[in-house]
Scaffold this motif. Sequence first.
Motif, PDB file in Angstrom:
ATOM      1  N   SER A  61       0.828  -1.207   0.000  1.00 24.63           N
ATOM      2  CA  SER A  61       0.000   0.000   0.000  1.00 24.63           C
ATOM      3  C   SER A  61       0.866   1.262   0.000  1.00 24.63           C
ATOM      4  CB  SER A  61      -0.919   0.017   1.227  1.00 24.63           C
ATOM      5  OG  SER A  61      -1.682   1.209   1.248  1.00 24.63           O
ATOM      6  N   PRO A  62       0.554   2.223  -0.877  1.00 20.68           N
ATOM      7  CA  PRO A  62       1.305   3.479  -0.901  1.00 20.68           C
ATOM      8  C   PRO A  62       0.831   4.487   0.139  1.00 20.68           C
ATOM      9  CG  PRO A  62      -0.339   3.496  -2.626  1.00 20.68           C
ATOM     10  CD  PRO A  62      -0.425   2.145  -1.971  1.00 20.68           C
ATOM     11  N   ALA A  63      -0.282   4.166   0.831  1.00 14.36           N
ATOM     12  CA  ALA A  63      -0.861   5.139   1.771  1.00 14.36           C
ATOM     13  C   ALA A  63      -1.542   4.441   2.930  1.00 14.36           C
ATOM     14  CB  ALA A  63      -1.875   6.025   1.046  1.00 14.36           C
ATOM     15  N   ASP A  64      -1.596   5.131   4.073  1.00 11.75           N
ATOM     16  CA  ASP A  64      -2.441   4.706   5.186  1.00 11.75           C
ATOM     17  C   ASP A  64      -3.888   5.073   4.850  1.00 11.75           C
ATOM     18  OD1 ASP A  64       0.031   4.309   6.388  1.00 11.75           O
ATOM     19  OD2 ASP A  64      -0.611   5.098   8.320  1.00 11.75           O
ATOM     20  N   GLY A  65      -4.833   4.315   5.364  1.00  8.94           N
ATOM     21  CA  GLY A  65      -6.225   4.710   5.171  1.00  8.94           C
ATOM     22  C   GLY A  65      -7.157   3.540   4.957  1.00  8.94           C
ATOM     23  N   LYS A  66      -8.253   3.812   4.245  1.00  9.74           N
ATOM     24  CA  LYS A  66      -9.292   2.817   4.000  1.00  9.74           C
ATOM     25  C   LYS A  66      -9.492   2.648   2.497  1.00  9.74           C
ATOM     26  CE  LYS A  66     -13.616   3.877   4.804  1.00  9.74           C
ATOM     27  NZ  LYS A  66     -14.888   4.190   5.514  1.00  9.74           N
ATOM     28  N   MET A  90      -7.500   8.760   2.852  1.00 10.57           N
ATOM     29  CA  MET A  90      -6.773   9.088   4.075  1.00 10.57           C
ATOM     30  C   MET A  90      -7.535  10.157   4.849  1.00 10.57           C
ATOM     31  SD  MET A  90      -2.844   9.233   2.673  1.00 10.57           S
ATOM     32  CE  MET A  90      -3.243  10.185   1.217  1.00 10.57           C
ATOM     33  N   SER A  91      -7.903   9.861   6.078  1.00 10.43           N
ATOM     34  CA  SER A  91      -8.566  10.842   6.931  1.00 10.43           C
ATOM     35  C   SER A  91      -7.498  11.698   7.604  1.00 10.43           C
ATOM     36  CB  SER A  91      -9.409  10.132   7.996  1.00 10.43           C
ATOM     37  OG  SER A  91      -8.581   9.692   9.062  1.00 10.43           O
ATOM     38  N   PRO A  92      -7.881  12.813   8.237  1.00 10.22           N
ATOM     39  CA  PRO A  92      -6.891  13.647   8.928  1.00 10.22           C
ATOM     40  C   PRO A  92      -6.147  12.919  10.037  1.00 10.22           C
ATOM     41  CG  PRO A  92      -8.910  14.893   8.571  1.00 10.22           C
ATOM     42  CD  PRO A  92      -9.223  13.455   8.211  1.00 10.22           C
ATOM     43  N   LEU A  93      -6.649  11.783  10.484  1.00 14.34           N
ATOM     44  CA  LEU A  93      -5.997  11.047  11.567  1.00 14.34           C
ATOM     45  C   LEU A  93      -4.953  10.055  11.067  1.00 14.34           C
ATOM     46  CD1 LEU A  93      -9.053  10.339  13.918  1.00 14.34           C
ATOM     47  CD2 LEU A  93      -7.416  12.234  13.999  1.00 14.34           C
ATOM     48  N   ASN A  94      -4.920   9.813   9.766  1.00 13.07           N
ATOM     49  CA  ASN A  94      -3.950   8.877   9.206  1.00 13.07           C
ATOM     50  C   ASN A  94      -2.586   9.533   9.012  1.00 13.07           C
ATOM     51  OD1 ASN A  94      -6.624   7.638   7.298  1.00 13.07           O
ATOM     52  ND2 ASN A  94      -5.506   6.389   8.771  1.00 13.07           N
ATOM     53  N   VAL A  95      -1.531   8.702   8.973  1.00 13.70           N
ATOM     54  CA  VAL A  95      -0.226   9.184   8.531  1.00 13.70           C
ATOM     55  C   VAL A  95      -0.359   9.498   7.045  1.00 13.70           C
ATOM     56  CG1 VAL A  95       2.179   8.549   8.124  1.00 13.70           C
ATOM     57  CG2 VAL A  95       1.058   7.860  10.251  1.00 13.70           C
ATOM     58  N   HIS A  96       0.118  10.662   6.613  1.00  9.83           N
ATOM     59  CA  HIS A  96      -0.084  11.095   5.228  1.00  9.83           C
ATOM     60  C   HIS A  96       1.152  10.987   4.344  1.00  9.83           C
ATOM     61  CE1 HIS A  96      -4.098  12.149   6.180  1.00  9.83           C
ATOM     62  NE2 HIS A  96      -4.279  12.887   5.108  1.00  9.83           N
ATOM     63  N   VAL A  97       2.214  10.387   4.851  1.00  7.34           N
ATOM     64  CA  VAL A  97       3.404  10.144   4.044  1.00  7.34           C
ATOM     65  C   VAL A  97       3.125   8.976   3.099  1.00  7.34           C
ATOM     66  CG1 VAL A  97       5.832   9.449   4.097  1.00  7.34           C
ATOM     67  CG2 VAL A  97       4.943  11.033   5.824  1.00  7.34           C
ATOM     68  N   LYS A 175      -1.101  16.882   2.257  1.00  7.43           N
ATOM     69  CA  LYS A 175      -1.439  17.565   3.504  1.00  7.43           C
ATOM     70  C   LYS A 175      -2.934  17.478   3.805  1.00  7.43           C
ATOM     71  CE  LYS A 175       2.475  20.620   2.737  1.00  7.43           C
ATOM     72  NZ  LYS A 175       2.917  21.995   2.436  1.00  7.43           N
ATOM     73  N   PHE A 176      -3.246  16.907   4.962  1.00 10.54           N
ATOM     74  CA  PHE A 176      -4.608  16.760   5.480  1.00 10.54           C
ATOM     75  C   PHE A 176      -5.405  15.742   4.650  1.00 10.54           C
ATOM     76  CE2 PHE A 176      -2.857  20.952   6.507  1.00 10.54           C
ATOM     77  CZ  PHE A 176      -2.698  20.769   7.866  1.00 10.54           C
ATOM     78  N   SER A 177      -6.735  15.711   4.773  1.00  8.55           N
ATOM     79  CA  SER A 177      -7.499  14.596   4.188  1.00  8.55           C
ATOM     80  C   SER A 177      -7.318  14.530   2.676  1.00  8.55           C
ATOM     81  CB  SER A 177      -8.985  14.744   4.528  1.00  8.55           C
ATOM     82  OG  SER A 177      -9.510  15.927   3.974  1.00  8.55           O
ATOM     83  N   SER A 178      -7.212  13.333   2.131  1.00  8.35           N
ATOM     84  CA  SER A 178      -6.872  13.170   0.728  1.00  8.35           C
ATOM     85  C   SER A 178      -7.014  11.701   0.329  1.00  8.35           C
ATOM     86  CB  SER A 178      -5.438  13.657   0.490  1.00  8.35           C
ATOM     87  OG  SER A 178      -4.581  13.138   1.506  1.00  8.35           O
ATOM     88  N   ARG A 179      -6.523  11.362  -0.877  1.00  4.40           N
ATOM     89  CA  ARG A 179      -6.582   9.973  -1.328  1.00  4.40           C
ATOM     90  C   ARG A 179      -5.403   9.679  -2.253  1.00  4.40           C
ATOM     91  NH1 ARG A 179     -11.896   9.273  -4.889  1.00  4.40           N
ATOM     92  NH2 ARG A 179     -10.962   7.370  -5.714  1.00  4.40           N
TER      93      ARG A 179
END
Length: 218
Positions: A61-66, A90-97, A175-179
């Motif tokens: 997975s390239p990202a944290d999230g759902k 990715m929600s604001p609570l996830n690591v966004h790297v 930065k912040f919520s995204s996908r």
Amino acid sequence: MVKFAPEGRPFILGAVAATVAVFITLKNWITAIPFAITLFMLYFFRDPERVTPTDGGAVISPADGKILLVIEVKEEEFLKKDVRKISIFMSPLNVHVNRAPCDGEVMSVKHTPGSFKKAFLDEASLKNDNIAMVMKTKKGDILLRQVAGSIARRAVCRVRPGDTLKQGQRYGIIKFSSRVDIYLPLAAKVVVKQGDKVLAGVTVIARCDDVSPEGEGV
């Protein structure tokens, strides 16, 4: 020692400065507001170390999230063929790297200005401000798209064409919520489903054991 993404320094330092300024000026409970913002910035821009599985056939997975969706689509702009698309919110609570899903060479990086619709909407994938990166891998070309959301206003890709990435290596942040959308060869076997939670650099989302460099099954 806790590590933070370098892109977060202006936000963290700004929040710290605001906290100090309010405390010196007012010396009351209002200081708790910028202090809380400081804590959130520290939490949001955290960049924990991850242990990536050593499995050449795995796509990580390239990202944290759902997982928002797993579908088959025709990717018209870069890959120009039928592929498997996996979208991760990715929600604001996830690591966004963001991290590289596999070993490969960066072939292209393209920023496309756009809108800032909510990142979980299907239309956000192509209409929102985004950065698309194509990687050449032993299993075929892979497309990664960092998509800004309604709160996020900027995606950052740290690599350029010609750079090489190792599986699990950091390559950017949003930065912040995204996908993040990842487009894989049609022969890839997806092992996650809608609603699953994933970790960047850790969770196996697909397998390409039997995929050729042209992206076809062998």
